[in-house]
Structures are given as structure tokens and as C-alpha cells.
Design an enzyme around this catalytic site. Structure first.
Site, PDB file in Angstrom:
ATOM      1  N   GLY A 149       0.824  -1.209   0.000  1.00  0.00           N
ATOM      2  CA  GLY A 149       0.000   0.000   0.000  1.00  0.00           C
ATOM      3  C   GLY A 149       0.859   1.259   0.000  1.00  0.00           C
ATOM      4  O   GLY A 149       0.584   2.232  -0.721  1.00  0.00           O
ATOM      5  N   CYS A 150       1.916   1.226   0.791  1.00  0.00           N
ATOM      6  CA  CYS A 150       2.789   2.405   0.910  1.00  0.00           C
ATOM      7  C   CYS A 150       3.540   2.654  -0.385  1.00  0.00           C
ATOM      8  O   CYS A 150       3.805   3.802  -0.753  1.00  0.00           O
ATOM      9  CB  CYS A 150       3.764   2.212   2.072  1.00  0.00           C
ATOM     10  SG  CYS A 150       2.897   1.939   3.627  1.00  0.00           S
ATOM     11  N   THR A 151       3.891   1.590  -1.077  1.00  0.00           N
ATOM     12  CA  THR A 151       4.596   1.738  -2.349  1.00  0.00           C
ATOM     13  C   THR A 151       3.672   2.355  -3.393  1.00  0.00           C
ATOM     14  O   THR A 151       4.056   3.285  -4.120  1.00  0.00           O
ATOM     15  CB  THR A 151       5.122   0.364  -2.826  1.00  0.00           C
ATOM     16  OG1 THR A 151       5.973  -0.176  -1.810  1.00  0.00           O
ATOM     17  CG2 THR A 151       5.894   0.492  -4.118  1.00  0.00           C
ATOM     18  N   ALA A 182       3.179   6.040  -2.489  1.00  0.00           N
ATOM     19  CA  ALA A 182       4.375   6.850  -2.752  1.00  0.00           C
ATOM     20  C   ALA A 182       4.586   7.050  -4.255  1.00  0.00           C
ATOM     21  O   ALA A 182       4.905   8.157  -4.711  1.00  0.00           O
ATOM     22  CB  ALA A 182       5.595   6.179  -2.131  1.00  0.00           C
TER      23      ALA A 182
END
Lengths: 154, 271
Positions: free
Chosen positions: A43-45, A48
Site C-alpha cells: 500500500g505504501c509503495t 508513494a
């Protein structure tokens, strides 16, 4: 007390690859501060990379993007290099920034409660006033919805 | 016909017999129509697997017998940077015995390994370690976090790993919903992929479209007609979700409960 739209940005200090950063460094341009759980997780990738891809549009709106997590600088550096992230990642190892913004929250999993970072984003204007808050953010499509809100600042 | 030539008394017995049979069949049909599934019969009950991402997660595990997927380690393709070397970092979880449950192994990859040799070595070593702790496990979880990697490459990796592990282990793999939807024929693609993969996993954090409820996401994923798990990072409103999908999800296998691994979260638990 949790922050709300119209509040002044809380005082904070964090560490970046370029040195220390504080709330006063954000003044003079719009700022998007997004909190995420951990570098290099799916999710963070996605989140970002979406901010990365939309960064030229944010720049046009005089908006800078900052990502905040509790990862250390080494982890941020690897994450930045791997995905060629052109914006600043702030390391909040002691959790003080998350505390100040109210993103260090109680979570419930396995039927037990414990603390963790909530995915959340704050849009701050040139004067340091919070103009929009997103809580419980869904990674996909989020950068675009933030951009839409930045456009309304003009 | 003997039936029509029996005595009045015999006919009476037969009639009673038919009546009893009719009542039994009727009750069976009625209860089938009004049968509640297990989840409804026992609110909050659903298939689940607990992801354990670090040593601190172990203390959160509830006192039940659902399987655990323990992070064995993270594989970094090319050292995470251009020109770097592939490497494997074991997690901080010491192999422990889970006497009451199946303990499977979870591997995170930040890209498709360039060379499979070191990846296999890392797999084999960690599998041996967990075996030596007397664990029963039969599934290897793979999660590639690089959104740039193609689904074809991931599918090929699964086939290679399956071939390497032979029949000893099943493979569960995370795939991206959008990447799947972009395939020419997603159902056929998944059909081929699941020749080597036991269960597909969709991460709710990336699979859920804006404005879509978790139940709607599950129903949309069900349309691909391959068994799947949904990884969630906070406990969903299970009763609500199960009610919304009841009877409509042949392929939904349950939830993989994952804490998003906020660094040091567990050191600062609330009392």
C-alpha cells in the site's frame, strides 16, 4: 486533542536525508504531509509512487510533498532509491510527529488493541493552516484526490 | 400389483409410513431453505490466517487454532538499488513451535529475483529452520511489493518455486487487482496461474477501489472464479461483510489478518 481543518500546523521536528526539518520549514509553500505505516510494503509503495507520478502537478500548485513514517533514514533511503521518489521522506522514529498529528492510533486486530500509524494526509497552506485532512486513507487513487484539493487552494 | 391388493390394515400402515416420510422430506427441504451457514450461526466466525510480521506479533495471537503465516524474511532483488546484489534478510522471528496450529512461511520480495539460486537457498534454509522447531506447515506465501513487476513474471516465479519445492508445499501469492484486470482474459490467466498456486491473495489496501465497501470488493474479486484470500490490516466488520456476501462468493476463502507493521508499534502497546 485531534487536529481539525483550520488549525495551525503543530510544532514538530523530524529527520530527513538532508538534515533536520521542522514545521517552520514548511511555510511559504503549500504542503502535503502524508503518514504511512512502513516503507516497501504494498500500500505504501502504491501511495508513494502515485505522489511521485503526480509531483510535477503538485509543484505547479506550489505544493511540496512529505512522507512520514517511523522507519529509519536507511530504510527511507532504500525506499527512495528503489522507487526514485523525488520528494522528502521524514523519519519519525520516536513517533513524536505522529503523536502531534494524531496519526498514532489504537488499532484492533486479532481481537486485541494496540497502537499503530493510521494512513492519513494533511494539506497545509502557505500560512501553515491545515486546509484538509484525510483519515483512514485508501492508497490507490489517493494522490489524485489530494491533488484535486490542492487545486482548490488557488 | 401387490400394493393395491393389500388389506385395509396394511394400507393404513403404508399411509402412515408415507406420511412420516413426507414429513421428514418436507422438514429437510424447509430447513435447507432456512439453513444458516456457520458464520451466521456463530457470529464473528470466519476463516482466517494470522500474519506474524515480527517477534512482537506473537504475543497478540489469540488462543485458537487458526493457521499462522510467519514472516520468514525479505528478499531484496539487486540489493534494492541499481547494480546491487540480491540479498535475503531473515525476519527477527525465531522459529518457535506452534503446537495447536499450522505455521506457514511468508516471504516478502521487493522485486522478482534476478537469480533464483540464492532465493532457493534462502527458502530452503528458512524452511529447514522452521521444520527443526517441529512445526507443521505446508504453504509458502509470496508477496512481491514492486508494482512495476509484471504478473507474467510473478506467475513464472511461482511456477519455478513450485517446481523447486516439488509437492511438499503449496504456494499462496499476492497479486494486484488492477494488474489482473489489465490481462487480456483475467479468468484464463488466473486459471493458468493456479496450476502452480493454491490461493491468490488480494490486499484490501490496494484492491479496494475508492468508495467501494469491502463486501463489494470481495464480490468483484469472486467474479474471477479462482480461490482467493483477502488480506486486511484492521479487523473488518465481519458480520456486516459476511451478511453482504452471503451465498454469493463461491471462491472467497477468508481473511489474512495483517498488521501493517508499523515500526516499533508493539513496543508501545496500550496497557
Amino acid at each position: 486533542m485531534s487536529l481539525k481543518t483550520g488549525d495551525k500546523i503543530p510544532a514538530f521536528k523530524g529527520v530527513t536525508a538532508d538534515g533536520l526539518i521542522s514545521a517552520k520549514d514548511l511555510k511559504g509553500s503549500n504542503a502535503v504531509i502524508y503518514f504511512y505505516p512502513k516503507d516497501n510494503t504494498p500500500g505504501c509503495t502504491i501511495e508513494a509512487c502515485a505522489f511521485r507520478d503526480n509531483l510535477p502537478k503538485f509543484k505547479k500548485m506550489n505544493a511540496k510533498v512529505y512522507g512520514v513514517s517511523k522507519d529509519d533514514l536507511k530504510s527511507h533511503d532504500k525506499f527512495t532509491q528503489k522507487y526514485e521518489l523525488p520528494f522528502t521522506l521524514i523519519s519519525d522514529e520516536d513517533g513524536s510527529i505522529c503523536e502531534a498529528f494524531g496519526t498514532w492510533v489504537e488499532k484492533n486486530l486479532y481481537g486485541k488493541k494496540y497502537m499503530g500509524i493510521e494512513r492519513a494526509t494533511y494539506l497545509i497552506d502557505e500560512k501553515g493552516v491545515i486546509r484538509h485532512i484525510w483519515r483512514k486513507v485508501k492508497a490507490r487513487g489517493h494522490a489524485e484526490e489530494v491533488l484535486d484539493e490542492v487545486k482548490k487552494l488557488k | 400389483m401387490k400394493l393395491f391388493s393389500t388389506t385395509r390394515k396394511e394400507k393404513g400402515f403404508l399411509a402412515i409410513g408415507f406420511l412420516i416420510a413426507a414429513v421428514i422430506v418436507g422438514y429437510g427441504a424447509w430447513s435447507d431453505m432456512h439453513r444458516k451457514d456457520d458464520a451466521q450461526a456463530r457470529p464473528g466466525s470466519y476463516n482466517r490466517i494470522y500474519y506474524v510480521g515480527n517477534e512482537g506479533d506473537l504475543e497478540h495471537l489469540p488462543d485458537d487454532s487458526y493457521p499462522v503465516a510467519a514472516l520468514a524474511g525479505s528478499f531484496t532483488a539487486k540489493g534494492g538499488t541499481k547494480g546491487g546484489a540480491d540479498s535475503f534478510a531473515p525476519s527477527d522471528i525465531k522459529p518457535v513451535n506452534f503446537p495447536q496450529r499450522e505455521a506457514d512461511l511468508f516471504y516478502r520480495l521487493d522485486g522478482i529475483p534476478v537469480q533464483l539460486g540464492p532465493f532457493y537457498d534462502a527458502l530452503d534454509k528458512s524452511i529447514d529452520k522452521w521444520h527443526s522447531a517441529n512445526n507443521f506447515f505446508n504453504t509458502v506465501y509470496l508477496q512481491d511489493t514492486d508494482p512495476k513487476d509484471s504478473l507474467e513474471d510473478l506467475s513464472n516465479l511461482c511456477a519455478a518455486v513450485k517446481n523447486h519445492l516439488q509437492h511438499d508445499y503449496s504456494i499462496n501469492v499476492f497479486i494486484d487487482r488492477d494488474a489482473l484486470a489489465a490481462q487480456k482474459d483475467p479468468k484464463v490467466f488466473l486459471g493458468n496461474m493456479t496450476k502452480n498456486v493454491w490461493t491468490i491473495i488480494f490486499d484490501a489496501e490496494t484492491a479496494q477501489k475508492p468508495g467501494e465497501t469491502l463486501a463489494q470488493t470481495i464480490l468483484a474479486l469472486n467474479a474471477y472464479e479462482s480461490p482467493f484470500l483477502v488480506a486486511v490490516h484492521e479487523k473488518p466488520d465481519v458480520a456486516k461483510v459476511l451478511q453482504a456476501i452471503h451465498g454469493k462468493t463461491k471462491y472467497f476463502m477468508g481473511f489474512l489478518l495483517m498488521e501493517p507493521e508499523t515500526a516499533k508499534a508493539h513496543e508501545e502497546k496500550k496497557p
